[in-house]
Design a protein around this motif. Structure first.
Motif, short mmCIF file in Angstrom:
data_model
loop_
_atom_site.label_atom_id
_atom_site.label_comp_id
_atom_site.label_asym_id
_atom_site.label_seq_id
_atom_site.Cartn_x
_atom_site.Cartn_y
_atom_site.Cartn_z
N THR A 104 0.83 -1.21 0.00
CA THR A 104 0.00 0.00 0.00
C THR A 104 0.86 1.26 0.00
OG1 THR A 104 -1.73 -1.17 1.21
CG2 THR A 104 -1.83 1.23 1.22
N SER A 105 1.92 1.27 0.85
CA SER A 105 2.76 2.46 0.94
C SER A 105 3.53 2.70 -0.36
CB SER A 105 3.74 2.34 2.11
OG SER A 105 4.55 1.19 1.97
N LEU A 106 4.05 1.61 -0.95
CA LEU A 106 4.78 1.74 -2.22
C LEU A 106 3.82 2.15 -3.33
CD1 LEU A 106 7.46 1.41 -3.75
CD2 LEU A 106 6.83 -0.97 -4.15
N ASN A 107 2.66 1.51 -3.37
CA ASN A 107 1.67 1.83 -4.38
C ASN A 107 1.16 3.26 -4.23
OD1 ASN A 107 0.12 0.95 -6.63
ND2 ASN A 107 -1.67 0.76 -5.32
N ALA A 108 1.05 3.72 -2.97
CA ALA A 108 0.57 5.08 -2.72
C ALA A 108 1.52 6.11 -3.32
CB ALA A 108 0.44 5.31 -1.22
N ARG A 121 1.30 9.66 -10.07
CA ARG A 121 0.36 9.53 -11.18
C ARG A 121 -0.73 10.59 -11.10
NH1 ARG A 121 -1.59 3.85 -13.46
NH2 ARG A 121 -3.16 5.34 -14.11
N LEU A 122 -1.23 10.85 -9.90
CA LEU A 122 -2.30 11.82 -9.75
C LEU A 122 -1.85 13.22 -10.14
CD1 LEU A 122 -4.07 10.71 -6.43
CD2 LEU A 122 -4.97 10.56 -8.75
N PHE A 123 -0.65 13.60 -9.71
CA PHE A 123 -0.15 14.94 -10.06
C PHE A 123 0.00 15.08 -11.57
CE2 PHE A 123 1.23 15.40 -5.56
CZ PHE A 123 0.73 16.68 -5.34
N ILE A 124 0.60 14.06 -12.18
CA ILE A 124 0.75 14.09 -13.65
C ILE A 124 -0.61 14.04 -14.32
CG2 ILE A 124 1.68 12.87 -15.65
CD1 ILE A 124 3.92 11.84 -13.79
N GLY A 125 -1.48 13.14 -13.79
CA GLY A 125 -2.80 12.96 -14.37
C GLY A 125 -3.65 14.21 -14.30
N PHE A 126 -3.56 14.93 -13.19
CA PHE A 126 -4.35 16.16 -13.06
C PHE A 126 -3.91 17.22 -14.07
CE2 PHE A 126 -5.26 15.14 -8.34
CZ PHE A 126 -6.34 14.35 -8.73
N PHE A 127 -2.60 17.32 -14.26
CA PHE A 127 -2.12 18.27 -15.27
C PHE A 127 -2.57 17.84 -16.66
CE2 PHE A 127 1.12 19.64 -18.36
CZ PHE A 127 1.00 21.01 -18.21
N LEU A 128 -2.49 16.52 -16.93
CA LEU A 128 -2.92 15.99 -18.23
C LEU A 128 -4.41 16.25 -18.45
CD1 LEU A 128 -2.28 14.33 -20.77
CD2 LEU A 128 -2.70 12.26 -19.42
N GLN A 129 -5.24 15.99 -17.42
CA GLN A 129 -6.67 16.23 -17.56
C GLN A 129 -6.97 17.71 -17.78
OE1 GLN A 129 -8.44 13.59 -17.94
NE2 GLN A 129 -6.71 12.33 -17.29
N ARG A 130 -6.20 18.57 -17.10
CA ARG A 130 -6.38 20.02 -17.27
C ARG A 130 -6.17 20.42 -18.74
NH1 ARG A 130 -5.70 25.18 -14.94
NH2 ARG A 130 -4.61 26.58 -16.33
N MET A 169 -9.35 5.20 -7.92
CA MET A 169 -9.66 3.78 -7.71
C MET A 169 -8.54 2.87 -8.22
SD MET A 169 -12.44 3.35 -6.01
CE MET A 169 -12.81 1.62 -6.28
N VAL A 170 -7.67 3.39 -9.10
CA VAL A 170 -6.55 2.58 -9.59
C VAL A 170 -5.63 2.18 -8.44
CG1 VAL A 170 -4.89 4.44 -10.10
CG2 VAL A 170 -4.91 2.40 -11.52
N PHE A 171 -5.68 2.95 -7.36
CA PHE A 171 -4.91 2.64 -6.16
C PHE A 171 -5.25 1.23 -5.64
CE2 PHE A 171 -4.60 2.51 -1.53
CZ PHE A 171 -3.31 2.97 -1.30
N SER A 172 -6.54 0.87 -5.73
CA SER A 172 -6.96 -0.43 -5.21
C SER A 172 -6.67 -1.57 -6.17
CB SER A 172 -8.47 -0.40 -4.91
OG SER A 172 -9.21 -0.21 -6.11
N GLY A 173 -6.56 -1.27 -7.47
CA GLY A 173 -6.38 -2.32 -8.46
C GLY A 173 -5.16 -3.19 -8.22
#
Length: 431
Positions: A16-20, A26-35, A274-278
């Motif tokens: 969990t800690s490594l995946n987090a 991913r979220l930081f990059i993803g948010f910029f990409l979505q923007r 939700m990809v965190f749980s995958g």
């Protein structure tokens, strides 16, 4: 920096800690990409992006005939038994050849039809043809990912996921800036090539330890075992994405492409967290549940998973909810209609997480009928409730349907899992 002792002694927390850390990047990059995507392609263009992602998800199952969870299960089971692994990989090779050839032919020669279905115009038929050419990479990536997960190589998994995501995001941004919506769709279509190259770069030495490529034959000794996973994958992946496509098309017909884009943005945000749980499900939950035979052991393990994951998800979801206007202002530009959707989506996803932990017992124990029944029930509820509620509540009706479906799904899955252990307990007592 040393990892705290309580994390080092708990495999789930280590994963969990490594995946987090991977997910945060991913979220930081993803948010910029979505923007950039929402700013440049608009709501109608974002609906097209969502449709192409649905197609790519469908192909992940069809091109490999849905063997991912089967590969995961049998690699974990036979990782010390090389002859059995060769039989598994030979069967997988045949399945991927069949799935890839059929997918290529259907997409390439039906490009105009699929362009109209996915993008509401034939102008993107060339994108469908490119996807058809990329099909072998989609199937290879899916199978190799199953091997990584089956070996519980979570450190390799984290490296592969992060590097592939960064390179894919860079390609998407470059082509988006150059060609707008065409560039965004082209990038999504070709990202599987990057994923395979990264996977081979990071994991090829380990793959060679388990796969003797020269000994792979055109035989299917594991055909019967894998076909049940094919059926489950078709239900879980193909039908899910077709339902999403139908609902997006329904929103386009009833309300317009802009509203379809609003809903797509909400589901994209959901998929990002939700990809965190995958990874946790495939790397930890399925292998763990596969070895549990007693109800008390199962209850104890579910309790451990809930105590580890649910507080983290609750905090994250609360943060997203209270920052929803900031998300709209800085990430989903001009998607103001998203604001009322957050509460229903977040509550629905929290209940979904609770249910999915239990539902992975079906995959771990290959409970095909229970898995298919619950998946079809969930999809039927989502489809029916969405069509029922959209006329009254608009886009919000689809997200309300998402919440209601998972409330019902959770209790049905809980009942079936409980019944499984009760029956198992009675049969053991009778002996």
């Amino acid at each position: 920096m040393k990892i705290p002792q309580f994390i080092r002694t708990n495999l789930l927390l280590k994963m969990t800690s490594l995946n987090a850390m991977v997910i945060v990047v991913r979220l930081f990059i993803g948010f910029f990409l979505q923007r950039e995507l929402t700013d440049l392609v608009g709501k109608d263009g974002y609906a097209k992006v969502g449709s192409l992602r649905n197609l790519m998800n469908i192909l992940m199952s069809i091109t490999s005939l849905g063997v991912f969870n089967g590969v995961l299960k049998y690699v974990a089971q036979h990782k010390e038994n090389r002859p059995e692994l060769q039989k598994l990989f030979s069967t997988t090779f045949v399945f991927t050849i069949i799935g890839s050839v059929v997918s290529f032919l259907v997409l390439f020669f039906g490009a105009e039809y699929f362009s109209s279905y996915f993008f509401y115009t034939q102008d993107f038929a060339y994108i469908i043809k490119i996807v058809a050419v990329v099909v072998p990479f989609i199937s290879i990536q899916r199978v190799f990912n199953g091997i990584v997960n089956g070996l519980s190589a979570y450190k390799h998994y984290a490296k592969i996921e992060l590097l592939a995501y960064i390179l894919g995001a860079a390609l998407t941004l470059f082509l988006l800036y150059q060609y707008n919506i065409d560039g965004a769709l082209l990038a999504i279509a070709t990202i599987p090539i990057i994923q395979v190259l990264v996977l081979l770069f990071v994991f090829v030495k380990v793959l060679r330890e388990y796969i003797v490529f020269s000994e792979i034959s055109f035989k299917i000794p594991y055909g019967k075992q894998l076909l049940s996973f094919t059926l489950m994958s078709f239900t879980a992946t193909v039908l899910v994405n077709f339902v999403e496509l139908d609902l997006r098309n329904m929103l386009v017909d009833k309300m317009g492409e802009d509203d379809a884009g609003i809903w797509t943005a909400m589901t994209t945000l959901s998929q990002n967290y939700m990809v965190f749980s995958g990874a946790i499900f495939t790397l930890y939950v399925i292998p763990k549940f596969a070895g549990i035979t007693q109800k008390n052991e199962f209850v104890k393990e579910v309790g451990t998973i809930y105590k580890t994951l649910l507080p983290l998800f609750a905090l994250g979801m609360l943060a997203i909810y209270f920052l929803r206007y900031q998300f709209i202002e800085y990430v989903f530009i001009d998607f103001n209609e998203m604001a009322p959707l957050f509460k229903w989506q977040l509550i629905g996803d929290f209940i979904r997480l609770m249910a999915l932990v239990l539902a992975h017992q079906f995959l771990a124990k290959k409970m095909v009928r229970n898995f298919i029944f619950t998946e079809i029930l969930s999809l039927a509820l989502f489809f029916g409730l969405s069509h029922l509620l959209v006329d009254t509540y608009g886009v919000e009706g689809v997200v309300l349907a998402h919440l209601l479906r998972y409330v019902i799904y959770f209790f049905v899955v809980l009942f079936l899992v409980w019944r499984y252990f009760d029956k198992k307990g009675k049969s053991s007592a009778a002996k």
